[in-house]
Motif scaffolding. Structure first.
Motif, mmCIF file in Angstrom:
data_model
loop_
_atom_site.group_PDB
_atom_site.id
_atom_site.type_symbol
_atom_site.label_atom_id
_atom_site.label_comp_id
_atom_site.label_asym_id
_atom_site.label_seq_id
_atom_site.Cartn_x
_atom_site.Cartn_y
_atom_site.Cartn_z
ATOM 1 N N ILE A 1 0.849 -1.191 0.000
ATOM 2 C CA ILE A 1 0.000 0.000 0.000
ATOM 3 C C ILE A 1 0.888 1.246 0.000
ATOM 4 C CG2 ILE A 1 -1.709 1.326 1.303
ATOM 5 C CD1 ILE A 1 -2.742 -1.334 2.403
ATOM 6 N N LEU A 2 0.725 2.067 -1.028
ATOM 7 C CA LEU A 2 1.484 3.311 -1.121
ATOM 8 C C LEU A 2 0.757 4.458 -0.418
ATOM 9 C CD1 LEU A 2 2.429 3.032 -4.892
ATOM 10 C CD2 LEU A 2 4.005 2.777 -2.962
ATOM 11 N N VAL B 1 -0.512 8.379 3.871
ATOM 12 C CA VAL B 1 0.651 7.826 3.179
ATOM 13 C C VAL B 1 1.322 6.749 4.029
ATOM 14 C CG1 VAL B 1 3.002 8.392 2.452
ATOM 15 C CG2 VAL B 1 1.109 9.869 1.791
ATOM 16 N N ASN B 2 1.729 5.657 3.360
ATOM 17 C CA ASN B 2 2.522 4.621 4.027
ATOM 18 C C ASN B 2 3.978 5.070 4.027
ATOM 19 O OD1 ASN B 2 3.856 2.370 4.899
ATOM 20 N ND2 ASN B 2 2.769 0.937 3.571
ATOM 21 N N MET B 3 4.509 5.413 5.196
ATOM 22 C CA MET B 3 5.848 5.997 5.287
ATOM 23 C C MET B 3 6.960 5.030 4.883
ATOM 24 S SD MET B 3 5.510 9.146 6.024
ATOM 25 C CE MET B 3 7.105 9.706 6.618
ATOM 26 N N GLN B 4 6.650 3.732 4.812
ATOM 27 C CA GLN B 4 7.654 2.777 4.339
ATOM 28 C C GLN B 4 7.993 3.004 2.866
ATOM 29 O OE1 GLN B 4 7.038 -1.400 5.371
ATOM 30 N NE2 GLN B 4 5.567 -0.789 6.917
ATOM 31 N N ASN B 5 7.078 3.664 2.157
ATOM 32 C CA ASN B 5 7.263 3.846 0.715
ATOM 33 C C ASN B 5 7.535 5.293 0.317
ATOM 34 O OD1 ASN B 5 6.676 1.054 -0.205
ATOM 35 N ND2 ASN B 5 4.707 1.470 0.759
ATOM 36 N N LYS C 1 1.431 -1.010 -5.050
ATOM 37 C CA LYS C 1 2.610 -1.239 -5.890
ATOM 38 C C LYS C 1 2.312 -2.210 -7.029
ATOM 39 C CE LYS C 1 6.231 -0.694 -2.380
ATOM 40 N NZ LYS C 1 7.309 -1.410 -1.668
ATOM 41 N N ASP C 2 1.649 -3.309 -6.713
ATOM 42 C CA ASP C 2 1.503 -4.389 -7.682
ATOM 43 C C ASP C 2 0.244 -4.296 -8.538
ATOM 44 O OD1 ASP C 2 0.059 -4.727 -5.400
ATOM 45 O OD2 ASP C 2 0.418 -6.873 -5.180
ATOM 46 N N ILE C 3 -0.810 -3.652 -8.043
ATOM 47 C CA ILE C 3 -2.086 -3.603 -8.762
ATOM 48 C C ILE C 3 -2.331 -2.250 -9.421
ATOM 49 C CG2 ILE C 3 -4.598 -3.841 -8.526
ATOM 50 C CD1 ILE C 3 -4.112 -5.731 -6.203
ATOM 51 N N GLY C 4 -1.801 -1.197 -8.827
ATOM 52 C CA GLY C 4 -2.119 0.155 -9.292
ATOM 53 C C GLY C 4 -3.137 0.766 -8.351
ATOM 54 N N GLU C 5 -4.079 1.514 -8.892
ATOM 55 C CA GLU C 5 -5.075 2.143 -8.028
ATOM 56 C C GLU C 5 -6.419 1.427 -8.153
ATOM 57 O OE1 GLU C 5 -6.847 5.997 -9.944
ATOM 58 O OE2 GLU C 5 -4.674 6.009 -10.301
ATOM 59 N N VAL D 1 -9.664 5.888 -2.766
ATOM 60 C CA VAL D 1 -8.771 5.232 -3.715
ATOM 61 C C VAL D 1 -7.538 4.737 -2.965
ATOM 62 C CG1 VAL D 1 -7.344 5.507 -5.780
ATOM 63 C CG2 VAL D 1 -9.558 6.667 -5.633
ATOM 64 N N VAL D 2 -7.188 3.472 -3.204
ATOM 65 C CA VAL D 2 -5.972 2.900 -2.624
ATOM 66 C C VAL D 2 -4.968 2.697 -3.751
ATOM 67 C CG1 VAL D 2 -4.985 0.978 -1.338
ATOM 68 C CG2 VAL D 2 -7.303 1.734 -0.837
ATOM 69 N N TYR D 3 -3.750 3.206 -3.560
ATOM 70 C CA TYR D 3 -2.679 3.050 -4.535
ATOM 71 C C TYR D 3 -1.779 1.904 -4.061
ATOM 72 C CZ TYR D 3 -4.128 7.553 -6.451
ATOM 73 O OH TYR D 3 -4.860 8.573 -7.023
#
Length: 250
Positions: free
Chosen positions: A157-158, A205-209, A172-176, A168-170
């Motif tokens: 999850i970005l 925002v996911n701070m890991q990304n 990495k692997d699927i897009g939005e 809307v969820v963004y």
């Protein structure tokens, strides 16, 4: 499904246990006739559902079932466990619901088909609860969107973008993907709050990304996502708390 039955009368105990096994034959059933036995079993096993017979002792006026119910609700493990009370007494003040938050109160004679249906429903609820717990441990979340289910890794999850009618969820692997409002609360509840930063009223925002934080421009740039997220005053406060948190942990 692990079910503990406390009923002092043998015939009633066997009748209740028979109804349970007739509706859910894979259940792990523990039959108890005394509070002491029930307490020992609940401490040595993980119980999903308690079925308690509530009776008044004609000599003393004591209610062993009520004593056991108090014991359940005082423990951290079972303070919100499912409880069904079965009794020949009338709960005029709805004590079982008001004081002990029981799932159901059955007064003898009760509808056996309704009881069996409750067992099936609680079995399903406990099964879903176990699945969510496994998801939490394994780093996955299941999202229901229209007629589809998505198995999403938390670290993929970005960002979450909040809108008035949908979110809307963004990823990495699927897009939005568009997310129904009812799913947002569940999604956020499964995420690590220490990693999710509320940058403003619309963006989480996911701070890991996060690739870069620009203090001058007051923006955050995300890895693998061509987006710059603005940081409001609220976001800056949250960012300070985030930095302080991880400074203390490191």
């Amino acid at each position: 499904m692990r079910i503990l039955v406390l009923e002092v009368f043998t015939r009633r105990n066997d009748m209740i246990s028979g109804l349970i096994m007739g509706s859910e034959n894979s259940a792990e059933l523990y039959q108890c006739a005394t509070v002491e036995e029930a307490v020992r079993l609940m401490l040595s096993h993980e119980i999903d559902l308690f079925v308690i017979g509530l009776h008044s002792d004609k000599r003393t006026g004591d209610m062993d079932g009520l004593r056991f119910l108090r014991c359940i609700r005082k423990t951290e493990r079972y303070f919100d466990a499912y409880v069904i009370v079965v009794s020949d007494l009338i709960d005029k003040e709805l004590i079982a619901y008001k004081d002990y938050h029981c799932y159901k109160f059955y007064e003898y004679p009760f509808d056996r088909d309704e009881f069996k249906e409750d067992i099936r429903e609680l079995t399903l609820k406990c099964g879903l609860g176990d699945m969510r717990e496994r998801e939490r441990r394994n780093g996955y979340i299941h999202l229901a969107i229209e007629d589809s289910f998505y198995k999403v890794r938390k670290d993929n999850i970005l960002m979450i973008e909040v809108h008035s009618k949908y979110d809307v969820v963004y990823l990495k692997d699927i897009g939005e993907i568009s997310l129904p409002k009812r799913e947002l609360k569940k999604l956020i509840g499964h995420l690590d709050n220490s990693e999710m930063l509320y940058c403003n009223r619309s963006n989480i925002v996911n701070m890991q990304n996060v690739e870069r934080i620009d203090r001058k421009k007051k923006t955050i740039t995300l890895v693998e996502c061509d987006k710059e997220i603005s940081i409001t005053e609220l976001g800056r406060k949250n960012l300070r708390k985030y930095m302080e948190y991880w400074c203390l942990k490191s």
